[in-house]
Motif scaffolding. Sequence first.
Motif, short mmCIF file in Angstrom:
data_model
loop_
_atom_site.label_atom_id
_atom_site.label_comp_id
_atom_site.label_asym_id
_atom_site.label_seq_id
_atom_site.Cartn_x
_atom_site.Cartn_y
_atom_site.Cartn_z
N LEU A 181 0.84 -1.20 0.00
CA LEU A 181 0.00 0.00 0.00
C LEU A 181 0.88 1.25 0.00
O LEU A 181 1.00 1.96 1.00
CB LEU A 181 -0.93 0.00 1.22
N THR A 182 1.51 1.49 -1.12
CA THR A 182 2.37 2.67 -1.25
C THR A 182 1.52 3.93 -1.27
O THR A 182 0.56 4.04 -2.04
CB THR A 182 3.20 2.59 -2.54
N VAL A 183 1.89 4.89 -0.42
CA VAL A 183 1.19 6.18 -0.42
C VAL A 183 1.75 7.01 -1.57
O VAL A 183 2.89 7.46 -1.54
CB VAL A 183 1.35 6.92 0.92
N ASP A 184 0.92 7.18 -2.58
CA ASP A 184 1.34 7.83 -3.82
C ASP A 184 1.02 9.32 -3.83
O ASP A 184 1.76 10.13 -4.39
CB ASP A 184 0.64 7.14 -4.99
N HIS A 185 -0.08 9.70 -3.21
CA HIS A 185 -0.45 11.11 -3.15
C HIS A 185 -1.29 11.34 -1.90
O HIS A 185 -1.84 10.41 -1.32
CB HIS A 185 -1.22 11.55 -4.41
N VAL A 186 -1.35 12.60 -1.48
CA VAL A 186 -2.06 12.94 -0.25
C VAL A 186 -2.93 14.16 -0.48
O VAL A 186 -2.72 14.95 -1.41
CB VAL A 186 -1.09 13.22 0.92
N ARG A 187 -3.90 14.30 0.39
CA ARG A 187 -4.73 15.51 0.44
C ARG A 187 -4.58 16.09 1.83
O ARG A 187 -4.78 15.39 2.83
CB ARG A 187 -6.19 15.19 0.15
N ARG A 188 -4.20 17.37 1.90
CA ARG A 188 -4.00 18.00 3.20
C ARG A 188 -4.86 19.25 3.34
O ARG A 188 -5.01 20.01 2.39
CB ARG A 188 -2.52 18.37 3.41
N ARG A 189 -5.40 19.43 4.52
CA ARG A 189 -6.16 20.63 4.85
C ARG A 189 -5.50 21.30 6.05
O ARG A 189 -5.18 20.64 7.04
CB ARG A 189 -7.61 20.29 5.19
N LEU A 190 -5.29 22.59 5.94
CA LEU A 190 -4.61 23.33 7.00
C LEU A 190 -5.58 24.22 7.75
O LEU A 190 -6.33 24.99 7.15
CB LEU A 190 -3.48 24.19 6.41
N ASP A 191 -5.58 24.09 9.06
CA ASP A 191 -6.29 25.00 9.95
C ASP A 191 -5.28 25.57 10.94
O ASP A 191 -4.14 25.09 11.04
CB ASP A 191 -7.39 24.27 10.75
N VAL A 192 -5.70 26.58 11.65
CA VAL A 192 -4.89 27.13 12.74
C VAL A 192 -5.74 27.12 14.00
O VAL A 192 -6.91 27.51 13.96
CB VAL A 192 -4.42 28.57 12.43
N LEU A 193 -5.19 26.61 15.09
CA LEU A 193 -5.92 26.58 16.34
C LEU A 193 -4.94 26.85 17.47
O LEU A 193 -3.74 27.06 17.24
CB LEU A 193 -6.61 25.24 16.55
#
Length: 240
Positions: A172-184
């Motif tokens: 299960l090679t991680v080929d791409h990612v989705r990231r969401r940035l928040d600040v807390l």
Amino acid sequence: MSKVAKHQQIATDLLQKIQDGTYPPQTLIPREVDLMATYGVSRPTVRQAIQSLVDQGLLEKRKRRGTLVKQTKIEQAFTQVVKGYNDEMHANGLVPQTKVLLLQAETATATVAQNLQLAVGAPVIKLVRLRYANGQPVVLITSYLPVLDAVDLLTVDFTQAALYETLATAGLTVDHVRRRLDVLVADETTADLLNVNQGAPLFYFHTQGFTPQSRPVEYSIAKYRGDVNYFVMNLQRATK
């Protein structure tokens, strides 16, 4: 006679002392009056030297306290490429370390199930890691992973093993990612773990890791200290 202005000579000497650890991060440099005596100069000359280092982001003036050596920030490039934490730290000339706070089987909540494309209540593995750079806590990461047939994740020593490499051994090679940035801001527990004040700003990343077939195999929540991290993003103008 040196052609370099006196305030520049003092700034260079102060910089050397910051770099060699004479004045460590988060400590105060000597008072202006002490620097005047050390270098045999006037207060305006000392202030000019200090201001040049403030302008470079190396010092910070604190009202009624003095001048503080700022913590050097770590460049994080994972907003641009899929890269492991250890590789990031080595690229910055830092020594990474990982402490596993929790590794256990759980059932998927609605949020976890949605991000891993599983049914609510499906079995998942929860992994909580506190990650360091040169002995300093940098980020608290909580990861949720599907239960795998090829690898028993509960037996993996994640103080040493890299998560993405472990998933790759299961095909299960991680080929791409989705990231969401928040600040807390840091709550009491997070502040204690990251060694910051309660209410300190944190970068809060939600990450989904996908295989080449777009199967999600990781859902992580990472809380990065705002005082020691910065993130690089390269953008291109959209074509019409």
